[in-house]
Design an enzyme around this catalytic site. Sequence first.
Site, short mmCIF file in Angstrom:
data_model
loop_
_atom_site.label_atom_id
_atom_site.label_comp_id
_atom_site.label_asym_id
_atom_site.label_seq_id
_atom_site.Cartn_x
_atom_site.Cartn_y
_atom_site.Cartn_z
N GLY A 21 -47.53 20.85 -51.34
CA GLY A 21 -47.73 19.45 -50.93
C GLY A 21 -46.42 18.69 -50.99
CE LYS A 22 -43.28 17.42 -56.75
NZ LYS A 22 -42.67 17.74 -58.05
CG ASP A 24 -38.71 15.80 -64.45
OD1 ASP A 24 -39.55 16.71 -64.34
OD2 ASP A 24 -38.58 15.13 -65.49
N GLY A 77 -53.26 13.18 -60.56
CA GLY A 77 -52.70 12.80 -61.86
C GLY A 77 -53.10 11.41 -62.33
CE1 TYR A 78 -51.48 10.52 -67.45
CE2 TYR A 78 -49.71 11.63 -66.25
CZ TYR A 78 -50.48 11.50 -67.38
OH TYR A 78 -50.29 12.33 -68.45
CG ASP A 79 -51.73 8.67 -57.78
OD1 ASP A 79 -50.74 7.94 -57.97
OD2 ASP A 79 -51.68 9.71 -57.11
CE LYS A 111 -48.57 8.39 -55.08
NZ LYS A 111 -49.08 9.58 -55.72
CG HIS A 160 -42.74 7.84 -58.16
ND1 HIS A 160 -43.92 7.67 -57.46
CD2 HIS A 160 -42.93 8.97 -58.90
CE1 HIS A 160 -44.77 8.64 -57.78
NE2 HIS A 160 -44.20 9.44 -58.66
P1 IMP Z 1 -43.63 16.35 -61.38
O1 IMP Z 1 -42.31 16.17 -62.06
O2 IMP Z 1 -43.63 15.91 -59.97
O3 IMP Z 1 -44.17 17.73 -61.56
O4 IMP Z 1 -44.65 15.36 -62.09
C1 IMP Z 1 -44.90 15.41 -63.47
C2 IMP Z 1 -46.18 14.71 -63.80
O5 IMP Z 1 -46.02 13.30 -63.63
C3 IMP Z 1 -47.37 15.07 -62.94
O6 IMP Z 1 -47.99 16.23 -63.42
C4 IMP Z 1 -48.24 13.83 -63.12
O7 IMP Z 1 -48.89 13.88 -64.36
C5 IMP Z 1 -47.23 12.72 -63.18
N1 IMP Z 1 -46.96 12.15 -61.84
C6 IMP Z 1 -45.81 12.21 -61.14
N2 IMP Z 1 -45.92 11.59 -59.95
C7 IMP Z 1 -47.18 11.12 -59.89
C8 IMP Z 1 -47.91 10.41 -58.88
O8 IMP Z 1 -47.42 10.09 -57.79
N3 IMP Z 1 -49.19 10.12 -59.18
C9 IMP Z 1 -49.79 10.48 -60.34
N4 IMP Z 1 -49.17 11.14 -61.31
C10 IMP Z 1 -47.86 11.48 -61.09
#
Ligand code: IMP
Length: 206
Positions: free
Chosen positions: A13-14, A71, A155-157, A177, A182
């Site tokens: 997805g990323k 990250d 996740g935390y959305d 979004k 970010h």
């Molecule tokens: P990563 O570094 O992209 O793997 O993100 C690390 C963690 O941050 C994820 O597993 C989520 O818990 C949280 N996170 C990062 N970006 C988002 C977002 O856009 N929505 C919700 N949670 C996020």
Amino acid sequence: MGHRIIFATGNEGKMREVRAILADLGLPVLSMKEAGADPVIVEDGKTFGENAQIKAQAVWNCTGDIVLADDSGLVVDYIGGEPGIYSARYMGEDTSYVIKNQNIIDRLKDAKGKERSARFVCNIAAVLPDGRVLHAEETMEGLIAEKPAGTGGFGYDPILYLPEFGMTSAEITMEEKNKISHRGKALEAIKRVLAAELEKDGRDSR
Ligand code: IMP
């Protein structure tokens, strides 16, 4: 400069988002797997930037080229910036986000108004073919909601309430979004930096 960009993630997805945003640089964008790199990565940095750089440099050591890594995480001011760089591991990697999200809401039961400020942070590190490291860091600002809402995103959305939308990050569309997130903004920022480097490189080799 390098003739391809490798993004250090295993998340498809990323990769789709990354490919869409970086397309106009005119270089192929490969995932780690497509580039044949699978290094052991120990993310023991103390900041988003350090962890992004650790990942990018680990892959760069295998492949060279231009390597990017990101990250990200949720930073909640009222609880000293938690879960921060430990967002994925908060309460255990396998704990559901229903539980993680409710736990954060419970910890903020006495926080009112602006005391509920929080943000998603994304740092992207780019290692250039000559080993130089560049960073871009962006945020998506909001407030921790009184209760989770929305089924979009991940996740935390559901608990990051975005005052300008009057909705949580899980209630807005993916297109909305990506424009304000970010990660979307950090990708746009690193793209501008890379475009400038490619331009400089083109000038120097003329
Ligand atoms: P990563 O570094 O992209 O793997 O993100 C690390 C963690 O941050 C994820 O597993 C989520 O818990 C949280 N996170 C990062 N970006 C988002 C977002 O856009 N929505 C919700 N949670 C996020």
